[in-house]
Design a protein around this motif. Sequence first.
Motif, PDB file in Angstrom:
ATOM      1  N   UNK A  93       0.836  -1.203   0.000  1.00 43.66           N
ATOM      2  CA  UNK A  93       0.000   0.000   0.000  1.00 43.66           C
ATOM      3  C   UNK A  93       0.874   1.258   0.000  1.00 43.66           C
ATOM      4  N   UNK A  94       1.878   1.278   0.851  1.00 34.68           N
ATOM      5  CA  UNK A  94       2.776   2.426   0.917  1.00 34.68           C
ATOM      6  C   UNK A  94       3.580   2.619  -0.354  1.00 34.68           C
ATOM      7  N   UNK A  95       4.046   1.528  -0.935  1.00 36.27           N
ATOM      8  CA  UNK A  95       4.814   1.621  -2.178  1.00 36.27           C
ATOM      9  C   UNK A  95       3.940   2.145  -3.317  1.00 36.27           C
ATOM     10  N   UNK A  96       2.694   1.696  -3.363  1.00 31.09           N
ATOM     11  CA  UNK A  96       1.777   2.198  -4.387  1.00 31.09           C
ATOM     12  C   UNK A  96       1.515   3.681  -4.224  1.00 31.09           C
ATOM     13  N   UNK A  97       1.305   4.103  -2.984  1.00 27.72           N
ATOM     14  CA  UNK A  97       1.069   5.521  -2.719  1.00 27.72           C
ATOM     15  C   UNK A  97       2.291   6.352  -3.094  1.00 27.72           C
ATOM     16  N   UNK A  98       3.476   5.863  -2.752  1.00 22.96           N
ATOM     17  CA  UNK A  98       4.701   6.591  -3.091  1.00 22.96           C
ATOM     18  C   UNK A  98       4.893   6.671  -4.599  1.00 22.96           C
ATOM     19  N   UNK A  99       4.631   5.583  -5.284  1.00 25.58           N
ATOM     20  CA  UNK A  99       4.780   5.570  -6.731  1.00 25.58           C
ATOM     21  C   UNK A  99       3.774   6.519  -7.395  1.00 25.58           C
ATOM     22  N   UNK A 100       2.545   6.522  -6.908  1.00 25.04           N
ATOM     23  CA  UNK A 100       1.541   7.434  -7.441  1.00 25.04           C
ATOM     24  C   UNK A 100       1.889   8.886  -7.188  1.00 25.04           C
ATOM     25  N   UNK A 101       2.362   9.199  -5.986  1.00 26.99           N
ATOM     26  CA  UNK A 101       2.746  10.571  -5.655  1.00 26.99           C
ATOM     27  C   UNK A 101       3.940  11.024  -6.498  1.00 26.99           C
ATOM     28  N   UNK A 102       4.903  10.132  -6.698  1.00 23.33           N
ATOM     29  CA  UNK A 102       6.061  10.463  -7.537  1.00 23.33           C
ATOM     30  C   UNK A 102       5.614  10.730  -8.977  1.00 23.33           C
ATOM     31  N   UNK A 103       4.711   9.928  -9.490  1.00 18.24           N
ATOM     32  CA  UNK A 103       4.193  10.128 -10.842  1.00 18.24           C
ATOM     33  C   UNK A 103       3.477  11.464 -10.951  1.00 18.24           C
ATOM     34  N   UNK A 104       2.661  11.798  -9.950  1.00 19.15           N
ATOM     35  CA  UNK A 104       1.951  13.072  -9.956  1.00 19.15           C
ATOM     36  C   UNK A 104       2.925  14.239  -9.976  1.00 19.15           C
ATOM     37  N   UNK A 105       3.974  14.157  -9.169  1.00 16.13           N
ATOM     38  CA  UNK A 105       4.971  15.232  -9.128  1.00 16.13           C
ATOM     39  C   UNK A 105       5.693  15.356 -10.468  1.00 16.13           C
ATOM     40  N   UNK A 106       6.017  14.219 -11.091  1.00 18.38           N
ATOM     41  CA  UNK A 106       6.713  14.249 -12.373  1.00 18.38           C
ATOM     42  C   UNK A 106       5.834  14.840 -13.477  1.00 18.38           C
ATOM     43  N   UNK A 107       4.567  14.440 -13.508  1.00 18.60           N
ATOM     44  CA  UNK A 107       3.643  14.971 -14.519  1.00 18.60           C
ATOM     45  C   UNK A 107       3.442  16.470 -14.311  1.00 18.60           C
ATOM     46  N   UNK A 108       3.296  16.888 -13.066  1.00 16.53           N
ATOM     47  CA  UNK A 108       3.112  18.308 -12.774  1.00 16.53           C
ATOM     48  C   UNK A 108       4.351  19.108 -13.153  1.00 16.53           C
ATOM     49  N   UNK A 109       5.535  18.596 -12.846  1.00 13.89           N
ATOM     50  CA  UNK A 109       6.770  19.294 -13.196  1.00 13.89           C
ATOM     51  C   UNK A 109       6.916  19.419 -14.712  1.00 13.89           C
ATOM     52  N   UNK A 110       6.537  18.377 -15.425  1.00 14.05           N
ATOM     53  CA  UNK A 110       6.611  18.428 -16.882  1.00 14.05           C
ATOM     54  C   UNK A 110       5.662  19.477 -17.443  1.00 14.05           C
ATOM     55  N   UNK A 111       4.455  19.562 -16.878  1.00 15.87           N
ATOM     56  CA  UNK A 111       3.498  20.581 -17.334  1.00 15.87           C
ATOM     57  C   UNK A 111       4.013  21.983 -17.052  1.00 15.87           C
ATOM     58  N   UNK A 112       4.604  22.186 -15.896  1.00 17.72           N
ATOM     59  CA  UNK A 112       5.149  23.498 -15.563  1.00 17.72           C
ATOM     60  C   UNK A 112       6.267  23.853 -16.533  1.00 17.72           C
ATOM     61  N   UNK A 113       7.123  22.886 -16.851  1.00 21.63           N
ATOM     62  CA  UNK A 113       8.221  23.128 -17.784  1.00 21.63           C
ATOM     63  C   UNK A 113       7.684  23.440 -19.175  1.00 21.63           C
ATOM     64  N   UNK A 114       6.662  22.717 -19.615  1.00 18.99           N
ATOM     65  CA  UNK A 114       6.088  22.977 -20.935  1.00 18.99           C
ATOM     66  C   UNK A 114       5.461  24.367 -20.994  1.00 18.99           C
ATOM     67  N   UNK A 115       4.795  24.777 -19.918  1.00 21.62           N
ATOM     68  CA  UNK A 115       4.208  26.116 -19.895  1.00 21.62           C
ATOM     69  C   UNK A 115       5.293  27.182 -19.946  1.00 21.62           C
ATOM     70  N   UNK A 116       6.401  26.954 -19.260  1.00 19.59           N
ATOM     71  CA  UNK A 116       7.496  27.922 -19.254  1.00 19.59           C
ATOM     72  C   UNK A 116       8.168  28.018 -20.618  1.00 19.59           C
ATOM     73  N   UNK A 117       8.199  26.922 -21.359  1.00 24.86           N
ATOM     74  CA  UNK A 117       8.844  26.889 -22.674  1.00 24.86           C
ATOM     75  C   UNK A 117       7.883  27.231 -23.803  1.00 24.86           C
TER      76      UNK A 117
END
Length: 142
Positions: A93-117
């Motif tokens: 359960x914890x590993x799934x939550x960590x993996x999901x949170x990491x994915x969310x952070x990565x997707x959000x960071x990519x969107x922020x980078x795309x908006x900046x570029x």
Amino acid sequence: MFVGIALLAIAIFQLAIATMAWKQRLPGNRFIGLRVPEVRKSADIWNTAHRVAAPLWLLSGVAFGFAGLSAWNATGWGWALPVVLFIIALAAYGAGAAQGAHTAAAVDARRIQEEANGGPAAAVDLQALRRAAQQSEKPDNS
């Protein structure tokens, strides 16, 4: 017997949540699911993060179920299996939550980078690059 019933109830709840997350049917809310700021930014990030977490959450539900079944008539050293399965369920359960949170952070960071570029990165034509590299390697016959 009470422990077995409680673990089976947790297993059913966990399997239902994991199935809804995998099918992207888990509604955005404050009580069930990942609770990190990035997940709440858009429905797309919510669904992506929960879909990534879902397989490990299913494993967690199955482990809770087996822990409940094995705890039903456990006595003495028979409690070792339910305890081990319970620990496996919590870890999954914890590993799934960590993996999901990491994915969310990565997707959000990519969107922020795309908006900046100014938008998503342009696609690279690999065939054109290969042709240019081959042309540059040919000796000049002039």
